[in-house]
Scaffold this motif. Structure first.
Motif, short mmCIF file in Angstrom:
data_model
loop_
_atom_site.label_atom_id
_atom_site.label_comp_id
_atom_site.label_asym_id
_atom_site.label_seq_id
_atom_site.Cartn_x
_atom_site.Cartn_y
_atom_site.Cartn_z
N SER A 782 0.82 -1.22 0.00
CA SER A 782 0.00 0.00 0.00
C SER A 782 0.84 1.26 0.00
CB SER A 782 -0.97 0.02 1.19
OG SER A 782 -1.83 -1.09 1.15
N GLY A 783 2.16 1.15 -0.24
CA GLY A 783 3.02 2.32 -0.38
C GLY A 783 3.06 3.18 0.87
N ALA A 784 3.11 4.50 0.65
CA ALA A 784 3.23 5.44 1.76
C ALA A 784 2.02 5.38 2.69
CB ALA A 784 3.42 6.86 1.23
N ALA A 785 0.90 4.88 2.22
CA ALA A 785 -0.30 4.80 3.04
C ALA A 785 -0.33 3.53 3.90
CB ALA A 785 -1.55 4.86 2.16
N GLY A 786 0.57 2.60 3.62
CA GLY A 786 0.55 1.34 4.33
C GLY A 786 1.32 1.37 5.63
N GLN A 799 0.35 -9.21 -1.64
CA GLN A 799 0.98 -9.55 -2.92
C GLN A 799 0.08 -10.45 -3.75
OE1 GLN A 799 3.71 -8.41 -4.29
NE2 GLN A 799 4.48 -7.21 -2.57
N GLU A 800 -0.68 -11.31 -3.11
CA GLU A 800 -1.50 -12.28 -3.84
C GLU A 800 -2.83 -11.70 -4.30
OE1 GLU A 800 -1.64 -15.36 -0.95
OE2 GLU A 800 0.28 -16.27 -1.54
N THR A 801 -3.33 -10.66 -3.62
CA THR A 801 -4.69 -10.19 -3.93
C THR A 801 -4.79 -8.73 -4.32
OG1 THR A 801 -5.14 -9.66 -1.60
CG2 THR A 801 -5.65 -11.91 -2.34
N GLU A 802 -3.83 -7.89 -3.90
CA GLU A 802 -3.99 -6.45 -4.10
C GLU A 802 -2.89 -5.80 -4.93
OE1 GLU A 802 -5.11 -4.16 -0.58
OE2 GLU A 802 -5.31 -6.06 0.51
N ALA A 803 -1.72 -6.41 -4.99
CA ALA A 803 -0.57 -5.75 -5.60
C ALA A 803 -0.78 -5.55 -7.09
CB ALA A 803 0.70 -6.57 -5.35
N TRP A 804 -0.26 -4.43 -7.59
CA TRP A 804 -0.29 -4.14 -9.01
C TRP A 804 0.84 -4.90 -9.72
CZ3 TRP A 804 -3.89 -0.57 -11.05
CH2 TRP A 804 -4.65 0.13 -10.10
N THR A 805 0.72 -4.94 -11.04
CA THR A 805 1.76 -5.63 -11.81
C THR A 805 3.12 -5.00 -11.59
OG1 THR A 805 0.19 -6.33 -13.53
CG2 THR A 805 2.52 -6.24 -14.15
N TRP A 806 3.17 -3.65 -11.51
CA TRP A 806 4.48 -3.01 -11.31
C TRP A 806 5.08 -3.40 -9.96
CZ3 TRP A 806 5.35 0.10 -7.19
CH2 TRP A 806 4.25 0.71 -6.55
N GLU A 807 4.23 -3.72 -8.98
CA GLU A 807 4.75 -4.16 -7.69
C GLU A 807 5.32 -5.57 -7.80
OE1 GLU A 807 2.38 -2.33 -4.09
OE2 GLU A 807 0.96 -2.88 -5.66
#
Length: 981
Positions: A782-786, A799-807
């Motif tokens: 979640s980046g800076a908000a996480g 990583q399995e359900t929310e991460a974007w492809t760039w992540e």
């Protein structure tokens, strides 16, 4: 080194030994039959030893005949044939003084105890049952126990007479502190040495318990006088130790004893250079040891400066000159302590390195000369061969010193001129005659003097220089502005300067600038000695203009700390290396100007151009931090930063010199980061646990630490460059709800958040040595908000359900840097599961292409549409090595795309996180043509090599558009081959 055993007594000494035996028998006969039987029961080896020892030592012969009962008792105890245990001497003297009646009795018992132990020590030394280290240790311990036990006997009696001294501030009873200096402080006393002492007491006040109170100063002065009398005065039984108090503040003219505050004030305001190196050896030998250690801790900054202190060489050189003048005046060339190649020269060599480097390298803050020599070798200050010669030569001189003093228990270091004494010295040293001994002694003195001159000799004292000349002397009138401008310009032009006006202007700005004008006399003298030497070396360089351009800003930065100028003046090789590095790299020039403590690294050429490997790096840093008290966070942070600065400079220097290829440069910089992160995690963990207690795992057991630091980007891909920041993610596997078990308990989630905050603070806080690293935490879930720290389960779910492809692309280059192995293995399983799942390739190509297009639009060169326009290959426009088409990021995106696309069927692609080895995996699996892989690898290495050079030149990562055309076109072709747009 050890001496050969004494075997056959030479004829010239035999008669003396036989007389000593006869005298002993006569003395024993006067004691009666029992004593005679004790003597006759001696084993043959002891009888033979007696003849050898008395052939060498009149002192032993006289003591045996004078006090035969005491001598027999000593022999019967078995102490002549064994080493004493720690504390055994103190126990013996304590029992002996327990029944002491008055001060006269104290003096008598102390002297008889000393004579007994002196005889034992000489016996064991001459019979080779004790080596040099044991002999010196026993003599030093003998002095320690005599001083301390005499003090402990005197103190309560003076308190009964004058009252107990009480501190005005603390209200507590005060004790004397006795500091042992010189060889006593180092635990290296010789056979007939005096003892150098300094007396102190914690605080002022008055005595209590009697009608007429005494000032604490007066009380301790009287106590000190009685202690000196108990040890020093000569009676019918001799003396205990000659006491020398001249090392105290103000010498013989000063008070006998000082309060701690007075001592600290004196050394801060008036302490002289020779007092600094005297204090290297200071050790508490009597009285209040805890208070004494506090005093030494307070005085340590006086002895060991935080910066490199090359002024110590000047001070020791002047002292040596004074000693040499005294030696010549008194005709003491045959003095093995003070003469050329003598004991003092070895001590000076060790002390030079201690005073220069000891403030920062705590391993040099030792008293024992042998330990210091070992450290100088182990830390690379001097070559092993040099240390071996110094160690063996010093040992030979100390054995010789003991031989001279064992003869008559007389304090001397002069070689004898009488035939009998010469025969004794040669015999004691294990040589057949004086000539053989003297030849060996001369060899060692020559070698020691040669090494001494290499370390301490004045660099201007060169054979080919006139007596008044100095290196760079022809430049002094120019620097002092005693020449016409036309003459200055002509001299500069003749020396190879292209722009004499600019050079003259730079020198004038330094000479007349505010920094130089504010210098004190000594600093100005050092600057005036340095600049002509710099100009002389600049004139020898192929680009003297650039030498001044790059080096003079450094000189201006350190001009108020002129010890650095002394470093460069004293070490021409270091100055040459500084010039070479600064001319080659303005980044290095600026780095050293900002952190001049790095000048130390230029002293050792072998170390500078040979950075250690990963295990050595980690071990070196751990060793440095172990020498710092756990509660001294400021010093720990400084040590971490200096370690990073020093090793970063070594890597840069090795890269510039060509001794370290690009891939190894990144390896070393990454290993350096990992070593630092490992220690930072340990420090943060220790601090957080001390405050809150340890967090718990789900099963209730304590975490240890169940935490990892994951590296992304360059550090994850083992591709760090100079000045790279760190992309980090923190992961734990503790129970977030369970409370810690400390005095201020918090739940596990809070604990790991505070641990993460502490790590970031340690890495990013600015100190005098800058910060360790810039840290980027935006790649966490979640980046800076996480959350700053994720649990392993939460990380997996994200990583399995929310991460974007760039992540997921970023995850390709992610790896555990430091931390708990079990949690690290858990992370690797999550990474493999996430990256190894089957993906829809058209969708993946589209998402990767869109992300790359967005980056080119925002970060690429606008004038060339990020390297895709028709003018992108024109020389007049710039090409961004990283962001433009066909550059570094294109290659990284292709590698990441391939790993995401094909690792489902080829999990071996996930074994490594660096681009080069992932590309190897793609070729091995037949997923990319081998020739395309080779093109990508060579282009990637070329781009990074150019980028490194640009960084060292303090230039942006942009080159003219007509450069690297083949590489760019090949990368763009392969990009299209993969279906990316």
């Amino acid at each position: 080194m050890n001496l050969p055993p004494l075997v056959v007594v030479p004829d010239v000494l035999r008669s003396g030994a036989e007389r000593a035996e006869q005298a002993l028998r006569a003395a024993v006969t006067s004691l009666g039959d029992s004593a005679e039987r004790r003597l006759s029961s001696w084993p043959a080896p002891r009888r033979a030893d007696f003849l050898r020892v008395t052939a060498a030592s009149d002192f032993v012969a006289e003591q045996a005949a004078r006090s035969p009962d005491a001598f027999l008792e000593l022999a019967d105890s078995g102490e002549l044939e064994r080493s004493l245990q720690t504390g055994e001497l103190r126990d013996q003297l304590h029992r002996l003084l327990a029944e002491c009646s008055d001060e006269d009795d104290l003096a008598r018992r102390l002297r008889r105890f000393r004579n007994r132990q002196q005889l034992r020590i000489i016996w064991r030394d001459l019979t080779r049952q004790a080596d040099l280290i044991e002999t010196c240790r026993d003599l030093s311990e003998l002095a320690d126990v005599c001083i301390d036990e005499a003090y402990r006997w005197l103190y309560p009696r003076l308190c009964a007479q004058f009252g107990t001294p009480i501190g005005k501030r603390s209200g507590e009873a005060q004790q004397l502190v006795v500091l042992g200096m010189g060889k006593l402080g180092a635990g290296e006393l010789n056979l007939s040495s005096d003892i150098d002492l300094i007396f102190g007491f914690p605080e002022g006040g008055e005595t209590q318990g009697v009608k007429r109170a005494l000032d604490n100063q007066e009380f301790f002065a009287r106590l000190g006088q009685r202690l000196i009398k108990a040890l020093d005065s000569i009676t019918v039984d001799g003396f205990v130790f000659r006491v020398d108090m001249r090392l105290r503040p103000y010498g013989s003219a000063g008070a006998l004893v000082f309060s701690f505050s007075a001592l600290e004030q004196y050394y801060q305001d008036q302490g002289r250079d020779w007092e600094r190196y005297a204090m290297i050896k200071a050790r508490v030998v009597g009285g209040d040891r805890q208070a004494g250690q506090q005093l030494l801790d307070h005085l340590r900054p006086f002895v060991y400066r935080r910066y490199l202190d090359f002024s110590a060489i000047e001070a020791l050189r002047l002292l040596k000159q004074m000693i040499q003048q005294e030696v010549r005046r008194k005709g003491m060339d045959e003095n093995i302590k003070l003469g050329a190649g003598g004991i003092r020269e070895v001590e000076f060599i060790a002390q030079v390195f201690q005073l220069i480097h000891g403030g920062r390298d705590l391993s040099l803050q030792q008293r024992s000369l042998f330990r210091v020599l070992a450290t100088l070798e182990g830390q690379g200050y001097l070559p092993a061969a040099v240390i071996a010669e110094l160690r063996d030569g010093y040992a030979f001189l100390r054995y010789t010193e003991h031989a001279l003093q064992a003869i008559a228990d007389r304090q001397t270091q002069m070689l004898p001129d009488g035939a009998l004494e010469r025969a004794r010295v040669a015999f004691i040293m294990g040589f057949p005659d004086w000539a053989a001994f003297h030849e060996r002694l001369s060899h060692w003195r020559e070698r020691i003097d040669w090494h001494f001159r290499q370390v301490i000799a004045d660099p201007n004292e060169e054979e080919n220089l006139p007596s008044q000349a100095s290196v760079g002397g022809e430049w002094l009138p120019l620097w002092e502005d005693r020449m016409e401008e036309e003459a200055i310009d002509r001299q500069l032009l003749d020396a190879g300067f292209v722009d004499p006006f600019a050079a003259r202007k730079r020198l004038a700005e330094l000479r007349n600038g505010p920094q130089a004008r504010a210098m004190q006399r000594l600093g100005r003298e050092r600057l005036d000695a340095f600049i002509p030497r710099l100009l002389s070396m600049a004139a020898e360089h192929q680009d003297p203009d650039r030498v001044l351009e790059r080096v003079l800003p450094l000189v201006e930065a350190v001009v108020r700390r002129s010890a650095y100028l002394v470093l460069l003046t004293e070490n021409p090789g270091a100055l040459q290396r500084l010039i070479a590095l600064c001319v080659a790299s303005p980044w290095i020039a600026g780095h050293i100007a900002r952190y001049p403590i790095l000048l130390d690294e230029l002293l050792n050429e072998g170390r500078l151009f040979n950075p250690p490997n990963a295990p050595e790096l980690a071990a070196e840093l751990q060793e440095r931090l172990l020498r710092i008290p756990e509660d001294d966070l400021e010093q720990q942070m400084e040590a971490l930063r200096h370690f990073k600065l020093a090793h970063g400079l070594r890597v840069a220097a090795s890269e510039i010199s060509g001794s370290l290829p690009l891939m190894k440069v990144s390896d070393y910089l990454t290993w350096l980061a990992e070593a630092i992160l490992d220690q930072v995690l340990a420090l943060a963990w220790r601090h957080t646990v001390a405050r809150h207690g340890a967090p718990k795992r789900a099963d209730g057991s304590p975490c240890d630490p169940d935490f990892v630091i994951v590296g992304y980007g360059k550090v994850g891909g083992i591709e760090l460059g100079h000045g790279s920041d760190l992309d980090l993610v923190f992961i734990h596997d503790g129970d977030p709800q369970a409370e810690t078990d400390g005095p201020k308990p918090i739940d596990g989630a809070q604990f790991f958040t505070r641990l993460g905050q502490r790590i970031i603070h340690l890495l990013t806080a600015h100190t005098n040595s800058g910060q360790l690293y810039e840290v980027d935490m935006r790649l966490r879930p979640s980046g800076a908000a996480g959350l700053l720290v994720s649990s392993l389960g939460a990380f997996a779910r994200y990583q399995e359900t929310e991460a974007w492809t760039w992540e997921h692309q970023a995850l390709v280059r992610a790896r555990v840097l430091v931390g708990n192995r079990r949690v690290g293995e858990g992370f690797e399983q999550v990474r493999a599961r996430v990256l190894g799942r089957e993906r829809d390739l058209p969708t993946l190509r589209q998402e990767v292409s869109e992300m790359r297009a967005k980056m080119r639009s925002n970060l690429g060169t606008p004038l060339t549409a990020a390297g895709t326009a028709a003018n992108a290959f024109a020389a007049t426009v710039g090409y961004d090595l990283k962001q433009d088409a066909g550059g570094i990021v294109d290659i990284e995106f292709m590698v990441q795309y391939a790993a995401l696309a094909w690792s489902h069927g080829h999990p071996e692609l996930l074994r490594y996180t660096d681009n080069i080895r992932i590309l190897d995996g793609l070729a091995d699996a037949g997923l990319l043509p081998a020739e395309d892989v080779a093109l990508l690898q060579e282009a990637y290495k070329t781009y990074r090599s150019v980028a490194h050079r640009q960084a060292l030149e303090k230039l942006p990562g942009v080159v003219p558009g007509d450069q690297l055309q083949a590489e760019r076109r090949a990368v763009m072709r392969i990009w299209r081959t993969l279906g990316l747009s």
